[in-house]
Design an enzyme around this catalytic site. Structure first.
Site, PDB file in Angstrom:
ATOM      1  N   GLY A  65     -16.787 -46.949 -22.000  1.00 27.67           N
ATOM      2  CA  GLY A  65     -17.386 -45.850 -22.735  1.00 27.67           C
ATOM      3  C   GLY A  65     -17.212 -45.980 -24.244  1.00 27.67           C
ATOM      4  N   HIS A  66     -17.885 -45.089 -24.961  1.00 24.44           N
ATOM      5  CA  HIS A  66     -17.880 -45.183 -26.419  1.00 24.44           C
ATOM      6  C   HIS A  66     -16.501 -44.914 -27.002  1.00 24.44           C
ATOM      7  CE1 HIS A  66     -19.224 -40.658 -26.861  1.00 24.44           C
ATOM      8  NE2 HIS A  66     -18.158 -40.797 -26.108  1.00 24.44           N
ATOM      9  N   ASN A  67     -16.213 -45.640 -28.090  1.00 23.29           N
ATOM     10  CA  ASN A  67     -14.973 -45.490 -28.859  1.00 23.29           C
ATOM     11  C   ASN A  67     -13.726 -45.948 -28.114  1.00 23.29           C
ATOM     12  OD1 ASN A  67     -16.750 -42.847 -29.964  1.00 23.29           O
ATOM     13  ND2 ASN A  67     -15.847 -44.182 -31.518  1.00 23.29           N
TER      14      ASN A  67
ATOM     15  N   SER B 100     -13.190 -43.156 -25.517  1.00 24.90           N
ATOM     16  CA  SER B 100     -12.026 -42.951 -26.390  1.00 24.90           C
ATOM     17  C   SER B 100     -10.700 -43.287 -25.729  1.00 24.90           C
ATOM     18  CB  SER B 100     -11.991 -41.519 -26.941  1.00 24.90           C
ATOM     19  OG  SER B 100     -13.153 -41.257 -27.712  1.00 24.90           O
TER      20      SER B 100
ATOM     21  N   GLN C 252     -25.266 -41.914 -31.860  1.00 23.97           N
ATOM     22  CA  GLN C 252     -24.154 -42.855 -31.744  1.00 23.97           C
ATOM     23  C   GLN C 252     -24.317 -43.906 -32.838  1.00 23.97           C
ATOM     24  OE1 GLN C 252     -21.750 -42.252 -28.792  1.00 23.97           O
ATOM     25  NE2 GLN C 252     -22.828 -40.415 -29.477  1.00 23.97           N
TER      26      GLN C 252
END
EC number: 2.3.1.191
Length: 350
Positions: free
Chosen positions: A243-245, A263, A202
């Protein structure tokens, strides 16, 4: 420490009816306030309590003032939005009585020589600041915080004890992050090959705007490639997972235990009730309001209030039920048409 009522109104606005020289020390609820407090009325159903309060002054709307003024004997501050006025007054009194953290670096802190710490910043006991980090004017970094390599903390931002702010992350001015929050941990990214999970590094970060508040034990994951983003004015309660993004639009607010999968793109001025869930790779428009406990399983393109919850079931059964529920309105219209047709056939002479 007290302040004159007139001084408060000069700072915050509103129309003062009564003695400007009254000294007040803070804000209290309608039932608890005494002659040293101001209080507020933001809901008409509490007009009776407001009329009987012992507060030195009452914040209220023009409509409520017409009703309450005859019975309430104290000063009145008339304003268009009493609740917002209360919030600003509470900020004023909190600042008046607040402990001011001393500028400087505590001897027990560990600060890399290449880190840049503003002279007016306060770095508490056992704080760790890694290489290349920047901490701007007026920041308060309380005991036990960790600020990673090349991270940046904007002016006037306050980290409560034990905040973890990892490498490369950014937060703008006047931010607040509460204890136990983790900003910039790895996102949940893995590729599956033959039943074995392969970790995806990441390499993004977390980018946070101005005037953002993040609650205790909330986690915001760094992006896989690009950054996870929180725009200006976002407010997150305790124990939230981003969460990521993900990209959270300006002035969106989330209550405790909300979960947002990777995302997801969430618009501006949205609200999420406690324990709401948002699946990944969805887009939610501006001005969308999600009720507590709802699960957002598809993109939302239009503003409005949305609610949705189903009992747990096998996925195939759940999907069938969801289709039926979604089409209930259409089915109802068809049933009405059938009823009309049947009735018309019954009314015909044999």
């Amino acid at each position: 420490m007290s302040t004159r009522l007139g001084e408060l109104v000069e700072r915050l606005g509103g129309r003062l009816i009564g003695d400007a020289d009254i000294e007040v020390v803070g804000i209290a609820p309608l039932n608890d306030a005494d002659a040293s407090h101001i209080t507020f009325l933001s809901n008409p159903k509490f007009r009776g309590q407001a009329a009987q309060t012992h507060a030195a002054a009452l914040i209220l709307s023009a409509a409520d003032d017409e009703v309450v003024a005859a019975d309430y004997q104290g000063a009145r501050i008339v304003t268009a939005n009493p609740y917002a006025y209360f919030a600003r007054a509470a900020q004023f009194f909190a600042a008046l009585h607040a402990h001011i953290a001393p500028a400087g670096i505590h001897p027990s802190a560990s600060v890399d020589p290449t880190a840049q710490i503003a002279a007016s910043a306060s770095i508490g006991p056992f704080v760790a600041v890694e290489a290349g980090a920047v901490i701007e004017d007026g920041c308060v970094i309380d005991a036990g915080c960790f600020i990673g390599r090349d991270a940046r903390v904007g002016s006037g931002t306050h980290f409560y004890p034990r905040v973890t702010f990892l490498a490369g992350c950014r937060i703008g001015a006047r931010g607040i992050i509460h204890s136990g929050a983790v900003i910039g941990a790895d996102g949940f990214g893995f590729a599956n090959e033959g039943g074995v999970y392969i970790k995806i590094p990441q390499t993004g970060a977390v980018r946070i705007g101005d005037d953002v508040e993040i609650g205790a034990n909330t986690s915001i994951d760094r992006g896989a490639l690009a950054d996870t983003v929180l725009e200006d004015g976002v407010k997150l309660d305790n124990q939230i997972q981003i969460g990521h993004n993900c990209h959270i639009g300006a002035h969106t607010a989330m209550a405790g235990c909300v979960g947002v999968a990777g995302s997801a793109i969430i618009g501006k001025y949205c609200t999420f009730g406690g324990a709401a869930m948002v699946l990944g790779h969805l887009t939610i428009a501006d001005h969308v309001h999600i009720s507590s406990g709802s699960m957002v399983s598809r993109s939302i393109r239009e503003p409005g209030q949305y609610t949705g919850f189903y009992p747990l079931a096998k996925n195939a059964e759940w999907e069938k039920s969801a289709v039926i529920v979604r089409n209930l309105a259409t089915m109802r219209e068809k049933i009405r048409e059938l009823e009309k047709t049947i009735k018309s056939l019954g009314d015909k002479p044999e």
